[in-house]
Enzyme design. Structure first.
Site, short mmCIF file in Angstrom:
data_model
loop_
_atom_site.label_atom_id
_atom_site.label_comp_id
_atom_site.label_asym_id
_atom_site.label_seq_id
_atom_site.Cartn_x
_atom_site.Cartn_y
_atom_site.Cartn_z
CB CYS A 96 -2.58 42.22 -4.41
SG CYS A 96 -3.98 41.95 -3.30
CE LYS A 108 2.35 37.66 -7.07
NZ LYS A 108 1.53 37.28 -5.83
N PRO A 135 5.02 35.32 -0.77
CG PRO A 135 4.82 37.25 -1.55
CD PRO A 135 5.34 35.99 -1.98
CG MET A 136 1.41 32.60 0.98
SD MET A 136 1.27 30.93 1.51
CE MET A 136 2.40 31.03 2.74
CD GLN A 184 4.61 41.15 -2.02
OE1 GLN A 184 3.47 40.55 -1.68
NE2 GLN A 184 5.01 40.38 -3.09
#
Length: 218
Positions: free
Chosen positions: A144, A183, A60-61, A115
């Site tokens: 993050c 994550k 994921p970005m 996500q």
């Protein structure tokens, strides 16, 4: 002689079996009850295999992993794609501008994991339920490291609040029809990182992705 030898090594006091740790209060269902509730929901390696045992995974970005990017990534060999990280609170209202601008998919967009970042279990479930029929799993972002995550109290800034993390994952595990994954980042201490991962797994995460850097390393 054998009998006397056995008598000599037998403990003089009865052996005790350690008590099984009590489940946290937010574990409102047993694993057996959850399986009975969602008999077709995949777990662990069954989920991984159902997604094609992916080797090339597009992580994921933020502001990059939208549908067009996922389509392009699959064209060049990606086996599994994640969506960008969505903010569960903003996403949870399907009438909102945020939802309409951020959530796009089509019949070819599989396998895909959606996500979310979140710090409220009920809001996370509400957001996740909106994609349950269009995704293979929902992922909780606990990695993050950006300042916006610190201000919003999500991502890696939940790493010290294991109770909240467990409640977030467990809420989905007990109530969502598709699997939950997570994550995480690592702690400086390896043993603590292992215990952290075990806690995430025990709460119900079926796949754990490890970003092998500290939060401070961004």
């Amino acid at each position: 002689a054998i009998g006397s030898a056995l008598r000599r090594i037998r403990p003089s006091t009865p052996m005790t079996v350690p008590d099984t740790p009590a489940a946290p209060a937010h574990f409102t269902m047993t694993e057996e009850e959850i399986i009975a509730k969602f008999p077709d929901r995949l777990r662990g390696y069954d989920l991984f295999r159902k997604m094609g045992s992916p080797k090339h995974v597009v992580a994921p970005m933020v502001d990059q992993s939208e549908l067009a990017w996922r389509i392009l990534s699959r064209r060049y060999g990606a086996h599994l794609c994640y969506t960008p990280m969505f903010h569960a609170k903003s996403f949870s209202d399907p009438r909102s501008k945020y939802f309409s601008e951020h959530w796009q998919t089509d019949s070819e967009d599989r396998p895909v994991i959606v996500q979310f970042c979140a710090n409220d279990p009920d809001i996370l479930l509400k957001a996740a339920a909106l994609v349950a029929g269009q995704a293979d799993a929902v992922d909780l972002n606990l990695g993050c490291p950006q300042n916006i995550a610190r201000r919003g109290r999500y991502g890696s800034y939940l790493m010290e609040d294991w109770d909240l993390i467990s409640r977030l994952i467990r809420k989905l595990h007990e109530n969502l029809e598709i699997p939950v994954t997570a994550k995480i980042r690592v702690f400086p201490d390896v043993a603590k990182t292992v215990e952290y991962a075990k806690m995430v797994e025990a709460a119900g995460a079926q796949i754990i992705t490890v970003h092998g850097r500290l939060r401070e390393q961004r």
